[in-house]
Design a protein around this motif. Structure first.
Motif, short mmCIF file in Angstrom:
data_model
loop_
_atom_site.label_atom_id
_atom_site.label_comp_id
_atom_site.label_asym_id
_atom_site.label_seq_id
_atom_site.Cartn_x
_atom_site.Cartn_y
_atom_site.Cartn_z
N ASP A 27 -101.33 -65.56 28.92
CA ASP A 27 -100.09 -65.38 29.74
C ASP A 27 -99.99 -66.94 30.49
OD1 ASP A 27 -98.72 -65.20 32.02
OD2 ASP A 27 -99.24 -62.98 32.28
N PRO A 28 -98.90 -67.40 30.31
CA PRO A 28 -98.78 -68.87 30.92
C PRO A 28 -99.15 -68.88 32.44
CG PRO A 28 -96.79 -68.15 30.39
CD PRO A 28 -97.77 -66.94 29.92
N ASP A 29 -99.38 -67.82 33.27
CA ASP A 29 -99.40 -67.97 34.47
C ASP A 29 -101.04 -67.25 34.93
OD1 ASP A 29 -96.83 -68.68 35.22
OD2 ASP A 29 -96.17 -66.53 35.06
N ILE A 30 -101.86 -67.21 33.91
CA ILE A 30 -102.98 -66.52 34.18
C ILE A 30 -104.20 -67.45 33.37
CG2 ILE A 30 -104.64 -64.51 33.86
CD1 ILE A 30 -102.24 -62.61 34.20
N GLU A 31 -105.32 -67.60 34.07
CA GLU A 31 -106.13 -68.55 33.33
C GLU A 31 -107.50 -67.95 33.43
OE1 GLU A 31 -106.60 -72.89 34.35
OE2 GLU A 31 -105.50 -72.27 36.04
N THR A 32 -108.06 -67.68 32.15
CA THR A 32 -109.63 -66.84 32.26
C THR A 32 -110.30 -68.12 31.44
OG1 THR A 32 -108.26 -64.97 31.37
CG2 THR A 32 -110.41 -65.00 30.87
N LEU A 48 -107.72 -66.16 37.13
CA LEU A 48 -107.09 -66.69 38.18
C LEU A 48 -105.67 -67.11 37.75
CD1 LEU A 48 -106.58 -69.84 38.45
CD2 LEU A 48 -109.14 -69.74 39.27
N GLY A 49 -104.74 -66.84 38.77
CA GLY A 49 -103.24 -67.06 38.46
C GLY A 49 -102.32 -66.49 39.40
N TRP A 50 -101.06 -66.12 38.76
CA TRP A 50 -100.02 -65.47 39.65
C TRP A 50 -99.51 -64.20 38.67
CZ3 TRP A 50 -98.65 -66.72 44.61
CH2 TRP A 50 -99.05 -68.00 44.63
N GLN A 51 -99.42 -63.16 39.23
CA GLN A 51 -98.86 -61.98 38.81
C GLN A 51 -97.75 -61.32 39.67
OE1 GLN A 51 -101.45 -59.01 37.44
NE2 GLN A 51 -100.63 -59.00 35.50
N ASN A 52 -96.64 -61.08 39.38
CA ASN A 52 -95.31 -60.62 40.20
C ASN A 52 -95.46 -61.29 41.43
OD1 ASN A 52 -95.13 -58.62 38.11
ND2 ASN A 52 -96.95 -57.31 38.74
N GLY A 53 -95.56 -62.59 41.47
CA GLY A 53 -95.42 -63.31 42.68
C GLY A 53 -96.69 -63.20 43.42
N ASP A 54 -97.73 -62.54 43.33
CA ASP A 54 -98.95 -62.57 44.05
C ASP A 54 -100.17 -63.52 43.24
OD1 ASP A 54 -97.86 -60.82 46.00
OD2 ASP A 54 -98.30 -59.33 44.74
N ARG A 55 -100.73 -64.34 44.10
CA ARG A 55 -101.79 -65.13 43.59
C ARG A 55 -103.05 -64.10 43.70
NH1 ARG A 55 -103.46 -69.51 40.96
NH2 ARG A 55 -105.46 -70.42 41.91
N PHE A 56 -103.79 -64.30 42.35
CA PHE A 56 -105.09 -63.62 42.43
C PHE A 56 -106.35 -64.23 41.80
CE2 PHE A 56 -103.28 -62.59 38.24
CZ PHE A 56 -104.29 -62.77 37.52
N SER A 57 -107.23 -64.10 42.23
CA SER A 57 -108.47 -64.76 41.64
C SER A 57 -109.54 -63.62 41.45
CB SER A 57 -109.01 -66.10 42.11
OG SER A 57 -109.17 -65.94 43.53
N GLY A 58 -110.69 -63.69 40.48
CA GLY A 58 -111.77 -62.90 40.80
C GLY A 58 -112.69 -63.14 39.48
N ALA A 59 -113.83 -62.74 39.80
CA ALA A 59 -115.03 -62.61 39.09
C ALA A 59 -114.84 -61.14 38.10
CB ALA A 59 -116.20 -62.69 39.58
#
Length: 113
Positions: A27-32, A48-59
């Motif tokens: 997904d161009p908006d998500i990095e793994t 980490l990245g963006w999904q539905n206009g929300d920023r997220f990051s996590g382990a």
């Protein structure tokens, strides 16, 4: 099995295969990616990245090599990284499910300490 040389390679291989699978249809908006601090024994699968206009990051997974054992601090995989470590030949006595409190660890069949 040599814990000092084999264990870092085992966890990098396991996490790397998960990350490669995630990146096959990116997904161009998500990095793994994998963050490895080999000198201190820390291995972190991050998303980490963006999904539905929300920023997220996590382990997704965080594993430490500590005292000759794998300490699984975070694991959001379906089957569990511990299962994959056992399949790779790591004895259950060398795997600590650190995301469980110490009293619960004694009942898991894995290392309690």
């Amino acid at each position: 099995m040599d814990q000092l040389t084999d264990y870092p390679q085992i966890i990098k291989t396991i996490l790397g295969s998960h990350i490669d699978r995630c990146n096959k249809n990116p997904d161009p908006d998500i990095e793994t990616f994998l963050i490895a601090d080999e000198a201190n024994g820390h291995y972190l699968w991050m998303t980490l990245g963006w999904q539905n206009g929300d920023r997220f990051s996590g382990a997704t997974v965080y594993v430490r090599l500590r005292g000759g054992k794998f300490w699984i601090e975070e694991d959001w995989t379906e089957d569990g990284i511990a299962t994959e470590l056992v399949a790779a030949g790591v004895p259950k006595t060398d795997i600590v499910l650190a995301f469980h409190e110490p009293q619960v660890r004694r009942e898991t069949g894995f290392a309690a300490v």
